[in-house]
Scaffold this motif. Structure first.
Motif, PDB file in Angstrom:
ATOM      1  N   ILE A  98     -47.928  13.975  12.480  1.00 27.92           N
ATOM      2  CA  ILE A  98     -46.822  13.162  11.978  1.00 27.92           C
ATOM      3  C   ILE A  98     -46.997  11.692  12.350  1.00 27.92           C
ATOM      4  O   ILE A  98     -46.835  10.804  11.498  1.00 27.92           O
ATOM      5  N   PHE A  99     -47.324  11.392  13.599  1.00 26.22           N
ATOM      6  CA  PHE A  99     -47.480   9.993  14.005  1.00 26.22           C
ATOM      7  C   PHE A  99     -48.642   9.300  13.302  1.00 26.22           C
ATOM      8  O   PHE A  99     -48.470   8.178  12.802  1.00 26.22           O
ATOM      9  N   PRO A 100     -49.844   9.915  13.233  1.00 25.45           N
ATOM     10  CA  PRO A 100     -50.926   9.247  12.488  1.00 25.45           C
ATOM     11  C   PRO A 100     -50.570   9.018  11.024  1.00 25.45           C
ATOM     12  O   PRO A 100     -50.901   7.968  10.454  1.00 25.45           O
ATOM     13  N   ALA A 101     -49.889   9.997  10.411  1.00 25.34           N
ATOM     14  CA  ALA A 101     -49.493   9.834   9.007  1.00 25.34           C
ATOM     15  C   ALA A 101     -48.456   8.722   8.858  1.00 25.34           C
ATOM     16  O   ALA A 101     -48.506   7.931   7.912  1.00 25.34           O
ATOM     17  N   ALA A 102     -47.509   8.651   9.796  1.00 24.73           N
ATOM     18  CA  ALA A 102     -46.481   7.610   9.727  1.00 24.73           C
ATOM     19  C   ALA A 102     -47.094   6.219   9.906  1.00 24.73           C
ATOM     20  O   ALA A 102     -46.688   5.256   9.232  1.00 24.73           O
ATOM     21  N   ILE A 103     -48.073   6.099  10.812  1.00 24.60           N
ATOM     22  CA  ILE A 103     -48.759   4.818  11.015  1.00 24.60           C
ATOM     23  C   ILE A 103     -49.462   4.387   9.727  1.00 24.60           C
ATOM     24  O   ILE A 103     -49.431   3.212   9.340  1.00 24.60           O
ATOM     25  N   THR A 104     -50.079   5.341   9.053  1.00 25.14           N
ATOM     26  CA  THR A 104     -50.792   5.031   7.802  1.00 25.14           C
ATOM     27  C   THR A 104     -49.824   4.606   6.709  1.00 25.14           C
ATOM     28  O   THR A 104     -50.074   3.645   5.970  1.00 25.14           O
ATOM     29  N   LEU A 105     -48.704   5.306   6.585  1.00 25.89           N
ATOM     30  CA  LEU A 105     -47.725   4.955   5.558  1.00 25.89           C
ATOM     31  C   LEU A 105     -47.067   3.605   5.858  1.00 25.89           C
ATOM     32  O   LEU A 105     -46.696   2.872   4.929  1.00 25.89           O
ATOM     33  N   ARG A 106     -46.944   3.283   7.133  1.00 20.44           N
ATOM     34  CA  ARG A 106     -46.412   1.967   7.520  1.00 20.44           C
ATOM     35  C   ARG A 106     -47.381   0.864   7.079  1.00 20.44           C
ATOM     36  O   ARG A 106     -46.956  -0.194   6.610  1.00 20.44           O
ATOM     37  N   GLU A 147     -47.440  -1.163  17.823  1.00 19.95           N
ATOM     38  CA  GLU A 147     -47.723  -2.140  16.778  1.00 19.95           C
ATOM     39  C   GLU A 147     -47.046  -1.761  15.465  1.00 19.95           C
ATOM     40  O   GLU A 147     -46.527  -2.613  14.741  1.00 19.95           O
ATOM     41  N   ALA A 148     -47.062  -0.454  15.153  1.00 23.78           N
ATOM     42  CA  ALA A 148     -46.509  -0.007  13.872  1.00 23.78           C
ATOM     43  C   ALA A 148     -44.989   0.080  13.879  1.00 23.78           C
ATOM     44  O   ALA A 148     -44.333  -0.267  12.886  1.00 23.78           O
ATOM     45  N   PHE A 149     -44.397   0.535  14.978  1.00 24.68           N
ATOM     46  CA  PHE A 149     -42.962   0.816  14.999  1.00 24.68           C
ATOM     47  C   PHE A 149     -42.210   0.150  16.146  1.00 24.68           C
ATOM     48  O   PHE A 149     -41.039   0.455  16.372  1.00 24.68           O
ATOM     49  N   GLY A 150     -42.876  -0.730  16.860  1.00 23.03           N
ATOM     50  CA  GLY A 150     -42.192  -1.439  17.925  1.00 23.03           C
ATOM     51  C   GLY A 150     -42.013  -0.600  19.185  1.00 23.03           C
ATOM     52  O   GLY A 150     -42.668   0.429  19.382  1.00 23.03           O
ATOM     53  N   LYS A 151     -41.088  -1.036  20.023  1.00 22.21           N
ATOM     54  CA  LYS A 151     -40.853  -0.405  21.326  1.00 22.21           C
ATOM     55  C   LYS A 151     -40.499   1.073  21.200  1.00 22.21           C
ATOM     56  O   LYS A 151     -40.992   1.917  21.940  1.00 22.21           O
ATOM     57  N   TRP A 152     -39.626   1.384  20.244  1.00 18.39           N
ATOM     58  CA  TRP A 152     -39.155   2.768  20.133  1.00 18.39           C
ATOM     59  C   TRP A 152     -40.239   3.698  19.591  1.00 18.39           C
ATOM     60  O   TRP A 152     -40.218   4.897  19.861  1.00 18.39           O
ATOM     61  N   GLY A 153     -41.177   3.163  18.858  1.00 17.71           N
ATOM     62  CA  GLY A 153     -42.310   3.982  18.446  1.00 17.71           C
ATOM     63  C   GLY A 153     -43.147   4.410  19.626  1.00 17.71           C
ATOM     64  O   GLY A 153     -43.572   5.575  19.731  1.00 17.71           O
ATOM     65  N   LYS A 154     -43.365   3.474  20.540  1.00 14.64           N
ATOM     66  CA  LYS A 154     -44.124   3.792  21.755  1.00 14.64           C
ATOM     67  C   LYS A 154     -43.361   4.771  22.637  1.00 14.64           C
ATOM     68  O   LYS A 154     -43.943   5.687  23.222  1.00 14.64           O
ATOM     69  N   TYR A 164     -53.412   4.796  21.902  1.00 11.13           N
ATOM     70  CA  TYR A 164     -52.500   5.423  20.945  1.00 11.13           C
ATOM     71  C   TYR A 164     -51.112   4.794  21.069  1.00 11.13           C
ATOM     72  O   TYR A 164     -50.440   4.496  20.073  1.00 11.13           O
ATOM     73  N   GLY A 165     -50.662   4.573  22.315  1.00 10.77           N
ATOM     74  CA  GLY A 165     -49.363   3.949  22.534  1.00 10.77           C
ATOM     75  C   GLY A 165     -49.296   2.549  21.953  1.00 10.77           C
ATOM     76  O   GLY A 165     -48.285   2.147  21.368  1.00 10.77           O
TER      77      GLY A 165
END
Length: 394
Positions: free
Chosen positions: A341-349, A113-120, A107-108
């Motif tokens: 929220i995170f799965p949805a944000a990954i999909t929208l990305r 991958e989707a949002f870079g370091k700060w996403g993790k 998951y991390g």
């Protein structure tokens, strides 16, 4: 619910799989050349995977569901459980699809991958908040079961108080201290936990069926517990329904049955403790020491983080009045982020351009619903806290 690691393969079979990435599932394996190494690992069966996932999903929150029915009513409460099961299935399906597309094994890694370091980092913070809250709830329930609790001026005796009477040594603080030092501390020393349902499966194409079967099973358990818990105790249902079992159930051997139910569930929470504690410690280490060597190779860092977390959990269980308060906070913050929220944000990305229009509409709906729920829950928590603090001076 934790999402297992996903290792994409050209073939569906998981035999002979070798994972060398640092984010890979921590499954005890043997290297080539080790005694007894046969070069083949048998995967888990469909039924085994379903029950493994189900035990991960069903946690301490089930004890608060009868109280939820008292607030919402049976019809609305059951409808919401079913609705959340469908929404959870959609969320997990999105995670699995994007994990395979990006060859992410965790998951991390997917958030990174989707949002870079700060996403993790944001994911690690959410896991930290969520798991600390869950473990505090575990300890509160154990305290309720063993030492009792009070609600609206009525004291509900714990198991130890019922067996031996009221003594200093079966008081809540002392019992939780003994539990922390004698049970949780040794369990916290475990450095490896077997996880990842998807990685255990012999055929990875079965994962969707495993998820849906497990969600159906857990939803049934949730609904049955909610209905019968509320019907049994009615308006007297407490935030932690186990505390209600100090009363006479009006059946033969009712007191014995009540004690068996309470003690067995408390023992279950104690044994599940390391499963929740492991990712909590790992994510805190990743936040504090991102460039350090693996945690398992540093006993000093391992002991420092483990003891610090145990102290925080112990203090939280003693100062937070009920599991309802803990659930409201973690549920309104970290839990919805991890689950929706995170799965949805990954999909929208949509880094790999695989999301459909339907996926994006669903994800927008999930985010709006999650944010709205967060705002309402946080407002109600703050309002209740201010009202409680202001009431003595009135």
């Amino acid at each position: 619910m934790a999402i297992g690691s996903i290792t994409p393969k050209d073939k569906h079979s998981r035999r002979g799989k070798k994972v060398v990435d640092e984010n890979s599932p921590l499954l005890p394996t043997r290297r080539e050349g080790d005694a007894g190494y046969g070069g083949e690992v048998n995967g888990a069966s469909f039924t085994g995977a379903v029950f493994n996932l189900s035990t991960t999903i069903v946690g301490a929150g089930i004890m608060a569901l009868p109280a939820t029915m008292k607030v919402l009513g049976l019809v609305l409460g059951i409808a919401l459980i079913i609705f959340m099961a469908f929404l959870t299935d959609a969320s997990i399906e999105l995670l699995l699809r994007f994990s395979r597309a990006g060859k992410s094994v965790s998951y991390g890694g997917l958030m990174g991958e989707a949002f870079g370091k700060w996403g993790k980092v944001l994911l690690q913070l959410s896991v930290l908040i969520n798991n600390v809250g869950v473990l505090i709830v575990y300890m509160i329930i154990i305290g309720d079961v063993l030492s009792g609790t009070s609600s609206s001026g009525v004291h509900h005796a714990g198991v130890l108080e019922g067996w031996f009477g009221d003594h200093w040594w079966n008081g809540r603080t002392f019992v939780l201290l003994v539990t922390t030092l004698g049970i949780f501390s040794p369990l916290a020393c475990f450095k490896r936990i077997v996880h990842s349902i998807d990685n255990e499966l012999e055929d990875s194409t079965h994962i969707k069926g495993v998820v849906r079967t497990s969600l159906a099973l857990c939803s049934t358990v949730y609904i049955m517990t909610s209905i019968f818990g509320f019907l049994l105790f009615g308006d007297a249902t407490l935030d932690d329904v186990l505390a209600n079992f100090d009363a006479d159930l009006g059946i033969p051997f009712g007191s014995v049955l009540s004690d068996v139910v309470r003690v067995s569930y408390a023992a279950h929470l104690m044994l599940v403790f390391p499963v929740i504690f492991y990712p909590l410690r790992l994510n805190l280490d990743g936040l504090l020491f991102p460039s350090a060597r693996p945690l398992g190779s540093s006993n000093t860092r391992f002991a420092f983080i483990s003891s610090g977390l145990l102290i925080i959990i112990f203090l939280g269980a003693n100062f937070i009045p009920s599991i309802w308060d803990a659930f409201q906070f973690t549920g309104a913050t970290a839990a919805v982020c991890l689950g929706f929220i995170f799965p949805a944000a990954i999909t929208l990305r949509d880094r790999h351009s695989i999301a459909t229009k339907k996926d994006k509409i669903l994800c927008i709906f999930m985010i709006v619903l999650a944010v709205f729920s967060n705002v309402v829950a946080i407002y109600s928590d703050a309002f209740a806290l201010f009202k409680k603090n202001a009431s003595p001076s009135e």
